[in-house]
Scaffold this motif. Structure first.
Motif, mmCIF file in Angstrom:
data_model
loop_
_atom_site.group_PDB
_atom_site.id
_atom_site.type_symbol
_atom_site.label_atom_id
_atom_site.label_comp_id
_atom_site.label_asym_id
_atom_site.label_seq_id
_atom_site.Cartn_x
_atom_site.Cartn_y
_atom_site.Cartn_z
ATOM 1 N N LEU A 182 -68.050 104.750 -18.635
ATOM 2 C CA LEU A 182 -69.124 104.790 -19.641
ATOM 3 C C LEU A 182 -69.769 106.164 -19.704
ATOM 4 O O LEU A 182 -70.112 106.657 -20.788
ATOM 5 N N GLY A 183 -69.949 106.801 -18.557
ATOM 6 C CA GLY A 183 -70.526 108.136 -18.521
ATOM 7 C C GLY A 183 -69.659 109.140 -19.267
ATOM 8 O O GLY A 183 -70.168 109.995 -20.000
ATOM 9 N N LEU A 184 -68.355 109.029 -19.106
ATOM 10 C CA LEU A 184 -67.443 109.916 -19.809
ATOM 11 C C LEU A 184 -67.552 109.711 -21.323
ATOM 12 O O LEU A 184 -67.641 110.679 -22.081
ATOM 13 N N PRO A 208 -80.035 101.404 -18.951
ATOM 14 C CA PRO A 208 -80.404 100.756 -17.688
ATOM 15 C C PRO A 208 -79.818 99.374 -17.414
ATOM 16 O O PRO A 208 -79.453 99.094 -16.265
ATOM 17 N N SER A 209 -79.689 98.510 -18.391
ATOM 18 C CA SER A 209 -79.226 97.156 -18.084
ATOM 19 C C SER A 209 -77.745 97.090 -17.745
ATOM 20 O O SER A 209 -77.272 96.061 -17.249
ATOM 21 N N LEU A 210 -77.013 98.171 -17.950
ATOM 22 C CA LEU A 210 -75.606 98.169 -17.552
ATOM 23 C C LEU A 210 -75.448 98.321 -16.045
ATOM 24 O O LEU A 210 -74.428 97.916 -15.493
ATOM 25 N N GLY A 211 -76.440 98.898 -15.377
ATOM 26 C CA GLY A 211 -76.363 99.034 -13.921
ATOM 27 C C GLY A 211 -76.229 97.683 -13.227
ATOM 28 O O GLY A 211 -75.296 97.479 -12.437
ATOM 29 N N LEU A 256 -70.553 97.777 -27.839
ATOM 30 C CA LEU A 256 -69.308 98.461 -27.500
ATOM 31 C C LEU A 256 -69.310 98.922 -26.044
ATOM 32 O O LEU A 256 -68.304 98.818 -25.346
ATOM 33 N N SER A 257 -70.442 99.386 -25.580
ATOM 34 C CA SER A 257 -70.559 99.831 -24.196
ATOM 35 C C SER A 257 -70.303 98.682 -23.224
ATOM 36 O O SER A 257 -69.609 98.849 -22.212
ATOM 37 N N VAL A 258 -70.838 97.511 -23.517
ATOM 38 C CA VAL A 258 -70.622 96.347 -22.645
ATOM 39 C C VAL A 258 -69.157 95.923 -22.683
ATOM 40 O O VAL A 258 -68.575 95.579 -21.648
ATOM 41 N N VAL A 259 -68.544 95.963 -23.861
ATOM 42 C CA VAL A 259 -67.116 95.644 -23.970
ATOM 43 C C VAL A 259 -66.298 96.626 -23.122
ATOM 44 O O VAL A 259 -65.385 96.215 -22.394
ATOM 45 N N LEU A 260 -66.632 97.911 -23.193
ATOM 46 C CA LEU A 260 -65.934 98.907 -22.369
ATOM 47 C C LEU A 260 -66.153 98.646 -20.883
ATOM 48 O O LEU A 260 -65.219 98.779 -20.080
ATOM 49 N N LEU A 261 -67.363 98.270 -20.500
ATOM 50 C CA LEU A 261 -67.657 97.968 -19.102
ATOM 51 C C LEU A 261 -66.798 96.803 -18.611
ATOM 52 O O LEU A 261 -66.188 96.869 -17.539
ATOM 53 N N VAL A 262 -66.737 95.744 -19.397
ATOM 54 C CA VAL A 262 -65.942 94.570 -19.011
ATOM 55 C C VAL A 262 -64.454 94.920 -18.986
ATOM 56 O O VAL A 262 -63.728 94.508 -18.072
ATOM 57 N N GLY A 263 -63.999 95.708 -19.953
ATOM 58 C CA GLY A 263 -62.601 96.135 -19.958
ATOM 59 C C GLY A 263 -62.267 96.986 -18.744
ATOM 60 O O GLY A 263 -61.221 96.803 -18.103
ATOM 61 N N ALA A 264 -63.142 97.918 -18.415
ATOM 62 C CA ALA A 264 -62.930 98.747 -17.227
ATOM 63 C C ALA A 264 -62.929 97.888 -15.971
ATOM 64 O O ALA A 264 -62.133 98.113 -15.053
#
Length: 163
Positions: free
Chosen positions: A19-21, A33-36, A142-150
């Protein structure tokens, strides 16, 4: 620190690195913050206890939409970047927006069987005007989808050979 602590830290770090990238390359808020807590929950839980992708994504969608609607109807134009003065109308509108968004998110997660507590932080981020445009809400999802995919890649069980 035991092996589990190291594995959890590395896994959560890898999830956030993705996500940072994306945030660095796009210049958009793909890290918030809530992704942490979501990254930690995905990294720490044993495979059988790990929250499902449906639950994690669904809860954040519920939170982002509830926060967006609460903000749009109650506090549009006001942003919590500093503590509002006592008894200010803007402060009251933000409090009402936050309250409405947490109530709606709590109900929505239970109704859709997507209970994942970090989504209540997502709804506050949106309803307090911090990431409250349609584009920013889309980036949150989209960020949450990427987090779950990762997480599906990083936390994939390693097959043992020869057994």
């Amino acid at each position: 620190m035991g092996r589990r602590g190291i594995e959890t830290a590395l896994s959560a770090g890898l999830l956030f690195a993705v996500l940072g990238l994306v945030a660095w390359v796009t210049g958009r808020a793909f890290v918030f913050p809530s992704l942490g807590p979501s990254a930690f929950a995905l990294a720490f839980a044993r495979p059988d206890d790990r929250p499902s992708g449906y639950r994690v994504v669904g809860s954040h969608v519920v939170g982002a939409v509830a926060g967006f609607l609460a903000y749009a109807f109650v506090a549009s134009g006001v942003v919590l970047t500093a503590t509002p003065p006592p008894f200010s109308l803007g402060g009251l509108r933000l409090v009402a927006s936050g309250l409405l968004s947490v109530v709606a998110t709590s109900w929505g997660m239970v109704a859709t069987d997507t209970v994942h507590a970090p989504a209540c932080a997502t709804t506050l981020i949106v309803s307090l005007g911090l990431l409250s445009s349609v584009t920013e809400v889309g980036i949150i999802v989209l960020s949450v989808v990427l987090l779950v995919g990762a997480s599906a890649v990083v936390n994939r069980p390693i097959a043992s050979f020869g057994n």
